[in-house]
Design an enzyme around this catalytic site. Structure first.
Site, PDB file in Angstrom:
ATOM      1  N   LYS A  80       1.004  -1.135   0.027  1.00 27.10           N
ATOM      2  CA  LYS A  80       0.165   0.135  -0.157  1.00 27.10           C
ATOM      3  C   LYS A  80       0.966   1.216  -0.014  1.00 27.10           C
ATOM      4  O   LYS A  80       2.211   1.068   0.245  1.00 27.10           O
ATOM      5  CB  LYS A  80      -0.794   0.144   1.311  1.00 27.10           C
ATOM      6  CG  LYS A  80      -1.948  -1.360   1.002  1.00 27.10           C
ATOM      7  CD  LYS A  80      -2.825  -1.472  -0.062  1.00 27.10           C
ATOM      8  CE  LYS A  80      -3.283  -2.901  -0.279  1.00 27.10           C
ATOM      9  NZ  LYS A  80      -4.295  -3.587   0.464  1.00 27.10           N
TER      10      LYS A  80
HETATM   11  C1  LIG Z   1      -4.925  -4.719   0.922  1.00 28.64           C
HETATM   12  C2  LIG Z   1      -6.757  -4.434   1.083  1.00 28.64           C
HETATM   13  C3  LIG Z   1      -7.537  -4.785   2.017  1.00 28.64           C
HETATM   14  C4  LIG Z   1      -6.968  -5.440   3.182  1.00 28.64           C
HETATM   15  O1  LIG Z   1      -5.756  -4.860   3.724  1.00 28.64           O
HETATM   16  P1  LIG Z   1      -5.049  -5.558   5.096  1.00 28.64           P
HETATM   17  O2  LIG Z   1      -4.225  -4.690   5.548  1.00 28.64           O
HETATM   18  O3  LIG Z   1      -3.916  -6.496   3.847  1.00 28.64           O
HETATM   19  O4  LIG Z   1      -5.763  -6.414   5.800  1.00 28.64           O
HETATM   20  C5  LIG Z   1      -8.920  -4.198   2.059  1.00 28.64           C
HETATM   21  N1  LIG Z   1      -9.510  -3.847   0.964  1.00 28.64           N
HETATM   22  C6  LIG Z   1      -8.610  -3.508  -0.155  1.00 28.64           C
HETATM   23  C7  LIG Z   1      -9.388  -2.935  -1.189  1.00 28.64           C
HETATM   24  C8  LIG Z   1      -7.230  -3.901  -0.184  1.00 28.64           C
HETATM   25  O5  LIG Z   1      -6.632  -3.549  -1.346  1.00 28.64           O
END
Ligand SMILES: *Cc1c(COP(=O)(O)O)cnc(C)c1O
Length: 379
Positions: free
Chosen positions: A182
């Protein structure tokens, strides 16, 4: 030539030293660094209360619970996202009601959201796909007129803005992810932006076993909560990352501008919606023209890998995954999500990338598509 990944976190030496300092401190679990990280995040979103946790998945589940969603309720959410977005709805005993997305913005279609609202609808769970904000005016207009809560899946959208206002600085419950892919990371981690300190206190109970301490020396458990509190080790990474966020996102926008520039005329792939300055470009994911190619997407990915470039897939349509098929969802219900699920490829995009890396990706994709294009046969 080095293999180009499709994403990679940028961790500087100062951040590494912050982690070392936590390891030396003797306090590794949730402690002073988590409080400091939460305060920094809160300041970033204009002072709203923020609580950190181990993932956005945990955050979304807790946010739904805090919003009062439970068994028998329905939650409207897009058919295209990471599976966690819908999984959390099932985990709390509620039912996800999918809607289709726009082919180019990948964001949920608000006309379909309105049409999907029924007597059991309790909340809307939109995703700001790849960091492009959903039309917040219209989304919250719909929520208000039907008395619905909103849990924003802002996993892609830290640093994004809607009409100049940061995602998370307004609205209802907003969840960020700090997974290493992210826009900023804590290793693994996430956060919920809440409306009030009371709601933030409820989030704290949910993320730590349902524990409350009504008075010094007193201890009670009100419900069987999760164990989803962030560690100080992770928070130290986040404290090193957050001040870099604006710069990271600026670099992402520059790199994407170069992709658009290089593919200004007759792009061989269908490019995503351009958006405006409020787009944080979590990823750059065009659609492959599979109908006019002699290869599958997997073969495209392999041919790009042979040229030293890794390509991801984000994401398959959620309603066609087994757990959702078992609930009755079928092919043909959400044509855009299904087409994106089949054709999408995530091309390299991360702040440490060089301009020449973009050129390399563009040239490789152009070459692979040119060498595998179906020859038109006159009939
Ligand atoms: C990465 C992601 C999540 C989950 O995030 P985590 O921190 O890995 O649990 C949820 N929704 C979207 C759209 C994502 O890309």
């Amino acid at each position: 030539m080095d293999k180009l990944p499709f994403t990679r976190p940028s961790i500087d030496e100062e951040t590494i030293q912050r982690v070392v300092a936590v390891l030396r401190s003797g306090w590794l679990a949730s402690g002073p660094r988590v409080l400091e990280f939460e305060a920094a995040l809160s300041a970033y979103v204009g002072g709203r209360p923020v609580r950190a946790m181990t993932s956005a998945t945990a955050g979304l589940e807790i946010a739904l619970r805090v919003a009062g969603v439970g068994p028998g309720d329905e939650v409207i959410t897009p058919a295209l996202s990471w599976c966690a977005t819908a999984n959390v709805v099932l985990r709390i005993g509620a039912r996800p009601v999918f809607v289709d997305v726009d082919l180019d913005t990948r964001n949920l279609l608000l006309d379909q959201v309105e049409a999907a609202i029924g007597p059991r609808t309790r909340a809307l769970l939109p995703v700001h796909f790849s960091g492009l904000p959903v039309d917040q005016d219209r989304l919250y207009g719909i929520a208000r007129s039907h008395g619905l809560r909103v849990v924003e899946d802002a996993a892609h959208a830290i640093g994004s803005a809607w009409r100049g206002k940061k995602i998370g600085s307004f609205g209802d419950l907003v969840c960020f992810s700090f997974h290493p892919n992210k826009n900023i990371t804590t290793g693994e981690g996430g956060a919920i932006v809440t409306n009030t300190v009371e709601e933030a206190a409820l989030v704290e109970q949910h993320r730590f076993n349902g524990v409350v301490k009504p008075a010094p020396g007193e201890f009670d458990v009100l419900f069987p909560g999760m164990k989803a509190n962030l560690s100080d080790i992770s928070a130290a990474i986040g404290l090193g990352q957050l001040p870099k966020l604006e710069g990271f996102n600026q670099r992402r926008r520059e790199l994407v501008a170069r992709y658009f520039e290089r593919w200004k005329v007759a792009p061989p792939l269908r490019l995503p919606a351009h958006g405006d300055a409020g787009h944080s470009w979590h990823m750059f994911a065009p659609l492959l023209p599979l109908e006019s190619l002699t290869i599958t997407r997997q073969e495209f990915i392999e041919r790009m890998a042979a040229r030293g470039i890794s390509v991801g897939v984000h994401y398959p349509a959620i309603h066609l995954l087994s757990v959702y098929r078992d609930l009755g969802w079928r092919e043909g219900q959400f044509p855009n999500a299904e087409r994106i699920g089949r054709e999408t490829v995530t091309l390299p995009l991360f702040p440490a990338m060089q301009d020449v890396d973009v050129d390399r990706v563009v040239e490789a994709a152009n070459a692979v598509i040119a060498e595998t294009r179906r020859v038109a046969v006159a009939s």
